[in-house]
Scaffold this active site. Structure first.
Site, PDB file in Angstrom:
ATOM      1  N   TYR A 133      -1.779  -5.834  10.963  1.00  0.00           N
ATOM      2  CA  TYR A 133      -1.600  -6.161   9.547  1.00  0.00           C
ATOM      3  C   TYR A 133      -0.133  -6.282   9.161  1.00  0.00           C
ATOM      4  CZ  TYR A 133      -6.523  -4.897   9.575  1.00  0.00           C
ATOM      5  OH  TYR A 133      -7.861  -4.826   9.878  1.00  0.00           O
ATOM      6  N   CYS A 140      14.248 -10.590  -2.929  1.00  0.00           N
ATOM      7  CA  CYS A 140      14.635 -10.272  -4.305  1.00  0.00           C
ATOM      8  C   CYS A 140      13.492  -9.624  -5.079  1.00  0.00           C
ATOM      9  CB  CYS A 140      15.123 -11.543  -4.992  1.00  0.00           C
ATOM     10  SG  CYS A 140      16.515 -12.218  -4.112  1.00  0.00           S
ATOM     11  N   TYR A 146       0.823  -1.230   0.000  1.00  0.00           N
ATOM     12  CA  TYR A 146       0.000   0.000   0.000  1.00  0.00           C
ATOM     13  C   TYR A 146       0.845   1.263   0.000  1.00  0.00           C
ATOM     14  CZ  TYR A 146      -2.767  -3.594   2.490  1.00  0.00           C
ATOM     15  OH  TYR A 146      -3.373  -4.753   2.892  1.00  0.00           O
TER      16      TYR A 146
HETATM   17  N1  LLP Z   1     -14.613  -5.546   9.966  1.00  0.00           N
HETATM   18  C1  LLP Z   1     -14.485  -5.949   8.687  1.00  0.00           C
HETATM   19  C2  LLP Z   1     -15.617  -6.579   8.034  1.00  0.00           C
HETATM   20  C3  LLP Z   1     -13.273  -5.757   8.020  1.00  0.00           C
HETATM   21  O1  LLP Z   1     -13.164  -6.148   6.754  1.00  0.00           O
HETATM   22  C4  LLP Z   1     -12.186  -5.150   8.678  1.00  0.00           C
HETATM   23  C5  LLP Z   1     -10.895  -4.955   8.011  1.00  0.00           C
HETATM   24  C6  LLP Z   1     -12.362  -4.758  10.017  1.00  0.00           C
HETATM   25  C7  LLP Z   1     -13.591  -4.972  10.626  1.00  0.00           C
HETATM   26  C8  LLP Z   1     -11.267  -4.108  10.819  1.00  0.00           C
HETATM   27  O2  LLP Z   1     -10.872  -2.906  10.280  1.00  0.00           O
HETATM   28  P1  LLP Z   1      -9.808  -1.998  11.063  1.00  0.00           P
HETATM   29  O3  LLP Z   1     -10.470  -1.516  12.325  1.00  0.00           O
HETATM   30  O4  LLP Z   1      -8.627  -2.825  11.318  1.00  0.00           O
HETATM   31  O5  LLP Z   1      -9.539  -0.902  10.111  1.00  0.00           O
HETATM   32  N2  LLP Z   1      -4.354  -4.917   5.426  1.00  0.00           N
HETATM   33  C9  LLP Z   1      -4.846  -3.550   5.382  1.00  0.00           C
HETATM   34  C10 LLP Z   1      -6.150  -3.391   6.122  1.00  0.00           C
HETATM   35  C11 LLP Z   1      -7.240  -4.318   5.640  1.00  0.00           C
HETATM   36  C12 LLP Z   1      -8.516  -4.177   6.407  1.00  0.00           C
HETATM   37  C13 LLP Z   1      -9.443  -5.291   6.083  1.00  0.00           C
HETATM   38  N3  LLP Z   1     -10.676  -5.284   6.789  1.00  0.00           N
HETATM   39  C14 LLP Z   1      -3.752  -2.638   5.942  1.00  0.00           C
HETATM   40  O6  LLP Z   1      -2.707  -3.127   6.319  1.00  0.00           O
HETATM   41  O7  LLP Z   1      -3.914  -1.435   5.978  1.00  0.00           O
END
Ligand code: LLP
Length: 425
Positions: free
Chosen positions: A381, A353, A327
């Site tokens: 994450y 790599c 990202y």
């Molecule tokens: N609920 C649902 C249905 C979700 O899909 C997600 C995150 C959350 C809750 C929690 O969201 P948060 O509070 O953590 O923002 N890998 C990405 C973030 C992907 C989020 C996916 N869904 C990153 O590293 O920024």
């Protein structure tokens, strides 16, 4: 050197020129457990949770930790003991909740592509709710529930078409996203759900994206949700709980998201105004509970000056910390023991790599080979998205609790990685 502004402060802070997490020197932990190493603060997690709990005092509200952010058992155990439920997206995550001492009745199951076997396992375990993301899923879940003699509690995840103004890969509530049932089809979907004998409508669910740093998208989504609840209930279908998903951002580099309690005070005022303040509320925060509770420690392997760029090559890489590569995410990178000389501008890169294997670009650092650095805001994450690319074992993880350091995951060995593989006979 004092640096009160570090993300993760006051749990992450310099004391006598040495970076600490809670009461422990990170240098000592790196020496004891090797690098790359994830280190988490239990107090930081509980403090992040407490901000939500303060706002919810006197309300019927439950925090379901979105465990995809960090699904290590020791982390789940902290949240289970603190009374949280869990938001899961796979059968594997359900197994982790149970292994960490959580209970199925506190689990809600999100995700656009649940498999029948996962639905069945979750039904038999007795989870609280399926957050259904399409009309097709309603029919399949109904079939699966009837076949195992259960009634599936459901809420429908609505795609409200609200712009969370975040990175396109992590915005989920816009029309072009794969998530949720379109806002315009919600009533029909609820009517369909209410007609299916294997389903029981219990709630409604929104999740609009991640790393959201202003309250406006939440306020917009809230009004849209309440309008829908009024419509659905007018059609004779009661909605017991309102689930607002997760998404609240954290400070990576001077970001200023609202504090969880400030955001929720605002949302609750609006809920009260519209007569919904006493409903059962649910939220699914991930990043805001763990993101700034963790750091990744890494050792400088080589300094490689170049004509166009200087490289600081470290032993953590995109397989351990995939967010920059995926990202273009920014994580602060700071020395465990700052030197007092002149900084040089480096790209901080890993050994994988790929040119995309960078942790930070154009960072001014005064470093030498053998120095230890901390990548901040690495609690969410990072480990949960880590891979074995380049046959690199995933890092060990340590959870700090005051003066104590608990290894919650051992470093992955090559044998661990090859387990289950077979040569041709
Ligand atoms: N609920 C649902 C249905 C979700 O899909 C997600 C995150 C959350 C809750 C929690 O969201 P948060 O509070 O953590 O923002 N890998 C990405 C973030 C992907 C989020 C996916 N869904 C990153 O590293 O920024």
């Amino acid at each position: 050197m004092t640096s009160p502004t570090l993300p993760g402060a006051p749990f992450v802070a310099y004391r006598h020129d040495a970076l600490h997490l809670e009461n422990l020197s990170l240098q000592a932990l790196a020496k004891a457990h090797g690098t790359p190493l994830f280190v988490y603060s239990k107090a930081a997690m509980l403090s992040a949770l407490a901000a939500y709990q303060r706002a919810f005092q006197g309300r019927q509200a439950k925090v379901h930790y979105a465990m995809k952010a960090n699904s290590s058992l020791g982390v789940l155990q902290v949240f289970a003991q603190a009374g949280c439920g869990f938001d899961i997206v796979s059968g594997g995550e359900l197994a982790r909740v149970l292994a960490a001492g959580g209970q199925a009745k506190d689990v809600i199951f999100s995700g656009v592509g649940k498999r029948r076997a996962e639905m069945k396992t979750a039904l038999q375990a007795g989870i609280a709710c399926f957050n259904v993301e399409s009309e097709a899923e309603l029919d399949v879940l109904n079939e699966v529930a009837l076949a195992c003699g259960k009634v599936a509690p459901i809420s429908i995840r609505v795609n409200p078409n609200v712009d969370p103004k975040t990175h396109p890969y992590i915005s989920t509530g816009l029309k072009g996203n794969k998530f949720g049932v379109a806002h315009e089809r919600t009533l029909q979907a609820y009517q369909h759900a209410a007609s299916l004998p294997g389903l029981k409508v219990v709630g409604i669910d929104f999740h609009i994206g991640s790393q959201i740093t202003t309250s406006e998208p939440y306020m917009d989504a809230l009004d849209k949700m309440l309008d829908l609840v009024e419509q659905i209930e007018a059609a004779g279908i009661p909605i017991h709980h309102l689930d607002f998903g997760g998404g609240l951002g954290i400070d990576y580099n001077g970001d200023t998201p609202p504090a969880a309690d400030a955001l929720w005070t605002q949302l609750l005022a609006r809920l009260d105004e519209r007569g919904f303040g006493q409903r059962q509320l649910m939220i699914e925060p991930g990043r805001s509970l763990v993101g700034n509770a963790g750091v990744c420690l890494t050792e400088v392997q080589f300094i490689k000056p170049g004509e166009q760029k200087n490289f600081c090559i470290v032993d953590a890489a995109m397989n351990d910390l995939p967010r920059p590569a995926m990202y273009q995410a920014f994580h602060q990178i700071v020395p465990l023991h700052p030197r007092t000389g002149h900084p040089t501008v480096y790209d901080v890169v890993g050994p994988v790599c790929e040119s995309g294997d960078w942790i930070g670009r154009d960072r001014a650092l005064d470093v030498q080979a053998g120095d230890l650095l901390a990548v901040l805001s690495a609690g969410a994450y990072c480990m949960s998205m880590a891979s074995n690319y380049n046959t690199r074992g995933r890092p060990a993880e340590v959870l700090v609790d005051g003066d104590a350091a608990h290894v919650i995951r051992q470093r992955e060995s090559v044998q661990d990685q090859m387990r289950g593989e077979q040569l041709l006979s």
